[in-house]
Design a protein around this motif. Structure first.
Motif, PDB file in Angstrom:
ATOM      1  N   TRP A 204      -8.912   0.442  -2.357  1.00  0.00           N
ATOM      2  CA  TRP A 204      -8.162  -0.533  -3.132  1.00  0.00           C
ATOM      3  C   TRP A 204      -7.134  -1.180  -2.217  1.00  0.00           C
ATOM      4  CZ3 TRP A 204      -6.811   3.317  -7.656  1.00  0.00           C
ATOM      5  CH2 TRP A 204      -8.007   3.697  -8.282  1.00  0.00           C
ATOM      6  N   ASN A 205      -6.714  -2.376  -2.548  1.00  0.00           N
ATOM      7  CA  ASN A 205      -5.744  -3.072  -1.710  1.00  0.00           C
ATOM      8  C   ASN A 205      -4.437  -2.292  -1.585  1.00  0.00           C
ATOM      9  OD1 ASN A 205      -7.305  -5.343  -0.984  1.00  0.00           O
ATOM     10  ND2 ASN A 205      -6.928  -6.266  -2.989  1.00  0.00           N
ATOM     11  N   LEU A 206      -4.095  -1.529  -2.620  1.00  0.00           N
ATOM     12  CA  LEU A 206      -2.892  -0.711  -2.538  1.00  0.00           C
ATOM     13  C   LEU A 206      -3.016   0.351  -1.453  1.00  0.00           C
ATOM     14  CD1 LEU A 206      -0.122  -0.074  -3.878  1.00  0.00           C
ATOM     15  CD2 LEU A 206      -1.335   1.548  -5.340  1.00  0.00           C
ATOM     16  N   LEU A 207      -4.268   0.792  -1.174  1.00  0.00           N
ATOM     17  CA  LEU A 207      -4.525   1.831  -0.170  1.00  0.00           C
ATOM     18  C   LEU A 207      -5.447   1.315   0.928  1.00  0.00           C
ATOM     19  CD1 LEU A 207      -5.281   4.661  -2.759  1.00  0.00           C
ATOM     20  CD2 LEU A 207      -3.104   4.233  -1.619  1.00  0.00           C
ATOM     21  N   SER A 208      -5.400   0.033   1.206  1.00  0.00           N
ATOM     22  CA  SER A 208      -6.319  -0.604   2.148  1.00  0.00           C
ATOM     23  C   SER A 208      -6.228   0.031   3.538  1.00  0.00           C
ATOM     24  CB  SER A 208      -6.015  -2.103   2.248  1.00  0.00           C
ATOM     25  OG  SER A 208      -6.784  -2.702   3.272  1.00  0.00           O
ATOM     26  N   PRO A 209      -7.374   0.301   4.161  1.00  0.00           N
ATOM     27  CA  PRO A 209      -7.342   0.856   5.526  1.00  0.00           C
ATOM     28  C   PRO A 209      -6.797  -0.138   6.547  1.00  0.00           C
ATOM     29  CG  PRO A 209      -9.592   0.350   4.857  1.00  0.00           C
ATOM     30  CD  PRO A 209      -8.749   0.187   3.647  1.00  0.00           C
ATOM     31  N   THR A 210      -6.872  -1.427   6.258  1.00  0.00           N
ATOM     32  CA  THR A 210      -6.305  -2.428   7.172  1.00  0.00           C
ATOM     33  C   THR A 210      -4.789  -2.378   7.151  1.00  0.00           C
ATOM     34  OG1 THR A 210      -8.214  -3.872   6.800  1.00  0.00           O
ATOM     35  CG2 THR A 210      -6.250  -4.880   7.765  1.00  0.00           C
ATOM     36  N   LEU A 211      -4.202  -2.491   5.957  1.00  0.00           N
ATOM     37  CA  LEU A 211      -2.756  -2.320   5.754  1.00  0.00           C
ATOM     38  C   LEU A 211      -2.518  -2.094   4.259  1.00  0.00           C
ATOM     39  CD1 LEU A 211       0.111  -2.386   7.066  1.00  0.00           C
ATOM     40  CD2 LEU A 211       0.272  -4.728   6.239  1.00  0.00           C
ATOM     41  N   PRO A 212      -2.095  -0.914   3.861  1.00  0.00           N
ATOM     42  CA  PRO A 212      -1.837  -0.666   2.436  1.00  0.00           C
ATOM     43  C   PRO A 212      -0.799  -1.648   1.888  1.00  0.00           C
ATOM     44  CG  PRO A 212      -1.840   1.388   3.661  1.00  0.00           C
ATOM     45  CD  PRO A 212      -1.891   0.290   4.691  1.00  0.00           C
ATOM     46  N   GLN A 213      -1.123  -2.261   0.766  1.00  0.00           N
ATOM     47  CA  GLN A 213      -0.250  -3.285   0.181  1.00  0.00           C
ATOM     48  C   GLN A 213       0.799  -2.671  -0.752  1.00  0.00           C
ATOM     49  OE1 GLN A 213      -0.294  -6.846   0.834  1.00  0.00           O
ATOM     50  NE2 GLN A 213      -1.263  -5.810   2.572  1.00  0.00           N
ATOM     51  N   ILE A 214       1.509  -1.672  -0.228  1.00  0.00           N
ATOM     52  CA  ILE A 214       2.539  -1.019  -1.030  1.00  0.00           C
ATOM     53  C   ILE A 214       3.728  -1.953  -1.231  1.00  0.00           C
ATOM     54  CG2 ILE A 214       4.130   0.933  -1.132  1.00  0.00           C
ATOM     55  CD1 ILE A 214       2.064   2.527   0.481  1.00  0.00           C
ATOM     56  N   LEU A 215       4.144  -2.629  -0.168  1.00  0.00           N
ATOM     57  CA  LEU A 215       5.239  -3.600  -0.291  1.00  0.00           C
ATOM     58  C   LEU A 215       4.839  -4.752  -1.199  1.00  0.00           C
ATOM     59  CD1 LEU A 215       6.654  -3.879   3.354  1.00  0.00           C
ATOM     60  CD2 LEU A 215       7.646  -2.685   1.402  1.00  0.00           C
ATOM     61  N   GLY A 216       3.594  -5.219  -1.045  1.00  0.00           N
ATOM     62  CA  GLY A 216       3.120  -6.317  -1.885  1.00  0.00           C
ATOM     63  C   GLY A 216       3.097  -5.929  -3.351  1.00  0.00           C
ATOM     64  N   PHE A 217       2.652  -4.708  -3.666  1.00  0.00           N
ATOM     65  CA  PHE A 217       2.605  -4.258  -5.050  1.00  0.00           C
ATOM     66  C   PHE A 217       4.018  -4.121  -5.616  1.00  0.00           C
ATOM     67  CE2 PHE A 217       2.488  -0.812  -8.221  1.00  0.00           C
ATOM     68  CZ  PHE A 217       1.613  -1.385  -9.130  1.00  0.00           C
ATOM     69  N   PHE A 218       4.941  -3.612  -4.818  1.00  0.00           N
ATOM     70  CA  PHE A 218       6.327  -3.484  -5.279  1.00  0.00           C
ATOM     71  C   PHE A 218       6.915  -4.859  -5.593  1.00  0.00           C
ATOM     72  CE2 PHE A 218      10.862  -3.649  -4.162  1.00  0.00           C
ATOM     73  CZ  PHE A 218      11.384  -2.751  -5.073  1.00  0.00           C
ATOM     74  N   LEU A 393       7.963 -11.901   2.149  1.00  0.00           N
ATOM     75  CA  LEU A 393       7.619 -12.657   3.356  1.00  0.00           C
ATOM     76  C   LEU A 393       7.301 -11.722   4.513  1.00  0.00           C
ATOM     77  CD1 LEU A 393       7.445 -15.657   4.102  1.00  0.00           C
ATOM     78  CD2 LEU A 393       9.794 -15.511   4.939  1.00  0.00           C
ATOM     79  N   PHE A 394       8.047 -10.637   4.628  1.00  0.00           N
ATOM     80  CA  PHE A 394       7.800  -9.645   5.669  1.00  0.00           C
ATOM     81  C   PHE A 394       6.418  -9.002   5.489  1.00  0.00           C
ATOM     82  CE2 PHE A 394       8.342  -5.122   7.064  1.00  0.00           C
ATOM     83  CZ  PHE A 394       8.414  -5.377   8.430  1.00  0.00           C
ATOM     84  N   ASN A 395       6.025  -8.765   4.228  1.00  0.00           N
ATOM     85  CA  ASN A 395       4.708  -8.194   3.955  1.00  0.00           C
ATOM     86  C   ASN A 395       3.586  -9.151   4.366  1.00  0.00           C
ATOM     87  OD1 ASN A 395       2.901  -6.163   2.543  1.00  0.00           O
ATOM     88  ND2 ASN A 395       2.440  -7.997   1.348  1.00  0.00           N
ATOM     89  N   VAL A 396       3.808 -10.447   4.179  1.00  0.00           N
ATOM     90  CA  VAL A 396       2.814 -11.451   4.596  1.00  0.00           C
ATOM     91  C   VAL A 396       2.635 -11.410   6.113  1.00  0.00           C
ATOM     92  CG1 VAL A 396       2.308 -13.923   4.721  1.00  0.00           C
ATOM     93  CG2 VAL A 396       3.228 -12.945   2.618  1.00  0.00           C
TER      94      VAL A 396
END
Length: 407
Positions: A204-218, A393-396
């Motif tokens: 899932w994007n929240l646990l993506s092997p490329t970069l977990p989108q934890i900041l994006g979800f928050f 913006l930092f997450n992007v």
């Protein structure tokens, strides 16, 4: 495309899907209010709705009748046309956005037509969804201005500033997901999250092997809470300061429209967060021979809930509850048996996991409201512009670098 739309069967199937979705959404909104009152009560050690039907299950019906039967008052100095249009606009936009949400991967047959579990499956569904939700600020602004009330106008201005401010962080929070998926189609966004890392961790994007989108979800969740004017960001209503904000002068069913729109927006936010970050309808379990038993989880949970209702209903205090609760339990047990059938079990997997994740997000939504205190308005704006916006913006930037390095 024009020839397909012109076919009577296509139009009939679309009408059926719209009617069914509208019925389900309005029912879900009504019982989401009941669910929030129950969760809030148990968090505070209270019973919540209990007397209107067994466990207050008829409370949404009583509330609906109350709104319909109350006197509809229009202020003498109000712009009558805009005063009526504003709640209609707000509720219509909140409900219509759910038409773009796909609820499962399988297609069903209606009148001989094969149709997916979504009303409108378009390639740029995410863009259209954000376009619809961003227009919702007009309903709030119009309601405050047309009421000819200082309290309503102040509430509308505060709400408009809040929604516009957090809309930027909300949009930036999903850019990382779009960089990982490379598509705006909501169904494809889900299928791109299929598979497991190391055989056990969902991709899932929240646990993506490329970069977990934890900041994006928050950033997404906080911005969405602020977008829907929910506590601790309910500065637009702020009963202790503004009476009720932009809908102070509304009564009867016009007020109910604003009420319904808020909870419909909550459902949209929960569905979208499930699609973007939590894998949508994908199961968290790997599809391996040793885990075939997970296919029967929907049937098992329905059966357990049905048996619990039957046992509890037999001991219930009132005669009405002793009749209704076991009846609901029997219905759930019958539904569990139906869902365990080989020709049905495949079709319910997607909707089950999707709705389970949506339910968890909605629970957290309610939990946050009844846990955190309301911000001051200066804290609200400072948090949005000086913390949340730079964080999104930092997450992007981080996701962009991770995607480039991964390639």
């Amino acid at each position: 495309m024009t020839e397909t739309i012109a076919q009577p069967s296509f139009l009939l199937v679309s009408l059926v899907k719209v009617v069914v979705l509208l019925f389900l959404v309005l029912t879900a909104v009504a019982y989401l209010v009941w669910f929030e009152r129950k969760v809030a009560a148990h968090l505070q050690g209270r019973w919540g709705p209990y007397r209107t039907g067994p466990h207050g299950l008829l409370q949404p019906l009583a509330d609906g009748l109350k709104f319909l039967l109350k006197e509809d008052v229009t202020p003498s100095g109000a712009d009558r046309f805009l005063f009526v249009v504003a709640p209609f606009l707000t509720m219509t936009l909140a409900i219509s956005s759910i038409a773009l949400i796909p609820f499962g991967p399988a297609s069903i047959h209606i009148f001989g037509e094969v149709t997916p579990l979504v009303v409108a499956n378009v390639n740029v569904g995410l863009l259209i969804l954000f376009a619809i939700t961003s227009v919702g600020v007009y309903g709030v602004a119009l309601s405050g201005w047309s009421s000819n009330s200082k309290y309503s106008l102040l509430g509308a201005l505060r709400s408009s500033a809040q929604m516009i401010s957090y809309e930027i962080s909300l949009t930036l929070s999903i850019v990382g997901v779009l960089l990982l998926a490379g598509t705006f189609n909501l169904s494809e966004l889900i299928t791109r999250q299929s598979g497991h890392t190391w055989g056990i961790v969902p991709k899932w994007n929240l646990l993506s092997p490329t970069l977990p989108q934890i900041l994006g979800f928050f950033c997404y969740f906080v911005s969405a809470v602020a977008e829907t004017n929910r506590a601790p960001f309910d500065l637009a209503e702020a009963e202790s300061e503004l009476v009720a904000g932009y809908h102070t002068e509304y009564s009867s069913f016009k007020f109910a429209m604003f009420y319904l729109a808020e909870y419909a927006s909550m459902i949209t936010v929960a569905c979208l967060s499930t699609i973007l970050f939590l894998g949508g309808w994908l199961s968290p379990f790997p599809q391996t021979p040793g885990l075939d038993w997970t296919r029967y989880l929907p049937s098992a949970l329905l059966a357990i809930a049905g048996l619990a209702l039957i046992i509890h209903g037999v001991r219930y205090l009132t005669l009405f509850g002793k009749f209704v609760l076991p009846l609901l339990g029997i219905a759930l047990c019958a539904l569990a048996f139906l869902c365990s059938r080989p020709n049905v079990i495949f079709y319910i997997q997607g909707p089950f996991w999707f709705l389970a994740k949506v339910f968890i997000v909605l629970f957290v939504y309610v939990w946050v409201r009844w846990t955190l205190p309301r911000f001051r308005y200066d804290q609200l704006m400072r948090f949005g512009w000086k913390f949340l916006f730079p964080l999104a913006l930092f997450n992007v930037v981080l996701t962009s670098l991770a995607v480039v390095m991964h390639k």
